[in-house]
Structures are given as C-alpha cells and as structure tokens.
Design a protein around this motif. Structure first.
Motif: not given
Length: 241
Positions: A158-163, A165-170, A192-201, A231-235
């Motif tokens: 997915d692009h991020s934890p809130t965006e 690739l497929n709505a079912a992934n939510a 570990a997980m990639w996100s295109q956004n900055l870390p989300e609290a 920037t991207n982020s990695v959790y």
C-alpha cells in the motif's frame, strides 16, 4: 539512440489492466526508468528506490540471528528483495505477490533485477495475496509449511497505512489482523513496512498494541523535479519474546 518511451508488456489482471513501461528522462541522465501502471494509476517506479531499499536494510538491521528466513510482501520492481539478499545472513527469501504478471516479468527478466533474483538460490516467488496469507490462521507465507515461523516480514504494497492500493486492504490495519500476521514471526522477529508519507502517530499507536517495540525512520532522497529532498518512511517493529 535509446527510445524515450517503450511499453514492454500489458496484460489483464484481477485488479485491472497492468502494464510495464520503460522511459528516459533528462533529469535522470542515461538511466532507464521502469514503471508499472495499474489502469491509469502509477503502481511502482524505479525513479526513486532509496526507501524501498531502506525497508530491507532497516528491517534486517533490527533482526537478530543467522540463517534468517525472511518474507517480502510485494515484489514490485524487485528493489526491496534484492536489497534483502545483500544480507549474508539470509538463508531463504520468500517474495509474495498477488499478480502472476509481475512475477512473470521477473522470471522472464523483462525488468533489470529479475536476473539477480533468478540467479540467487535463496530467492523464491510465492503467488498469493499477502494480506490473505497474513491473516488466515489456516494459511502461511510458505505454502509448503503452514507452521513455519519467520525472522522478518518486510511489507511494501500500500502507499501508506491509510492510502490503499486496493480498498479491501484497509481491513489489514487492525490489532487483530496485525497480531494474526505477527503469529508467523519468531520471538523477537521483525515486521517492517514502507510508507510514502511521514510517520503517522495513529499507526504507530496501533503497531504498539501488537509489537514490543516500534520505531519510525524517515528516509530522505534527492528529487530532481523539485530540486530538494523528498521523504518516505519505514516503520520497524520487534515482536516481544
């Protein structure tokens, strides 16, 4: 003179038409840029790969032990998988992707990193939905051993934890389903997980309901289109013992 644009392949998939393209851009000099589109949406690109590679290096840096068994969720253009295989501790890498077209492009070496992955005996492609294999207690990332536990799971779908690739992934991003996935990790195993956004609290708080420790890393890289840093982020999360 190389072509400035070439469509290498286009096929139907369960998610829609998926196409592989190659282009040259003046901002990147003589480097070929590979792109994957799903319908009209850009799915992946080799334009910026620093964070995809950092997903492996940061995730594996937190992983202890030798003879590691590692899962990569999302093959993409192969950058996370190839970066992982640079770690000599890896004994086997399972790369899970839901699209046989994407796996086929690597097996047929239509993308540059396919040759590297095919030549490494530690690499194995697994056709299947990462999210289904992660959350179904009857399934496993290793179809040959449903009781297997892994040292690390590296996710880039997915692009991020809130965006998504497929709505079912939510539905994956819940305590219940993250915990179900974590059951496939050994004690002190790493997710570990990639996100295109900055870390989300909010996502960090969710991860802490499942994992013993959670760290977020911001990965910066030069963007010639903006003439500044992007920037991207990695959790990186570690399962309790």
């Amino acid at each position: 003179m190389p072509l400035l644009f070439e469509e290498i392949d286009s096929q139907d998939s369960p998610l829609g038409e998926i196409s592989l393209r190659k282009r040259r851009m003046p901002a990147f000099g003589d480097r070929d840029i590979y792109e994957v589109k799903l319908g009209d949406e850009f799915l992946m690109s080799s334009m910026f790969v620093d964070a995809e590679e950092a997903l492996s290096t940061l995730g594996l840096a937190a992983t202890e032990g030798e003879a590691l068994s590692v899962v990569v969720g999302g093959l993409g253009l192969g950058y996370t998988a190839v970066a992982a295989l640079k770690d000599p501790r890896i004994s086997e890498l399972l790369v899970v992707d839901a699209l046989d077209t994407v796996i086929g492009w690597h097996k047929d070496e239509l993308v540059p990193l396919g040759k590297i992955l095919n030549a490494d005996a530690r690499n194995r492609y697994v056709l299947g939905s990462f999210f289904d294999l992660a959350t179904d207690p009857r399934s496993s990332f290793d179809p040959d051993n449903t009781d297997r536990k892994f040292d690390a799971i590296l996710l880039d779908i997915d692009h991020s934890p809130t965006e998504f690739l497929n709505a079912a992934n939510a539905s994956f991003y819940t305590t219940e389903n993250l915990a179900q996935m974590a059951d496939q990790l050994k004690p002190k195993g790493v997710f570990a997980m990639w996100s295109q956004n900055l870390p989300e609290a909010n996502f960090e708080a969710l991860l802490k309901t499942v994992f013993g420790s959670v760290a977020s890393h911001v990965v910066s890289f030069y963007n010639p289109f903006q003439n500044n840093e992007s920037t991207n982020s990695v959790y990186v999360c570690v399962k309790a013992e």
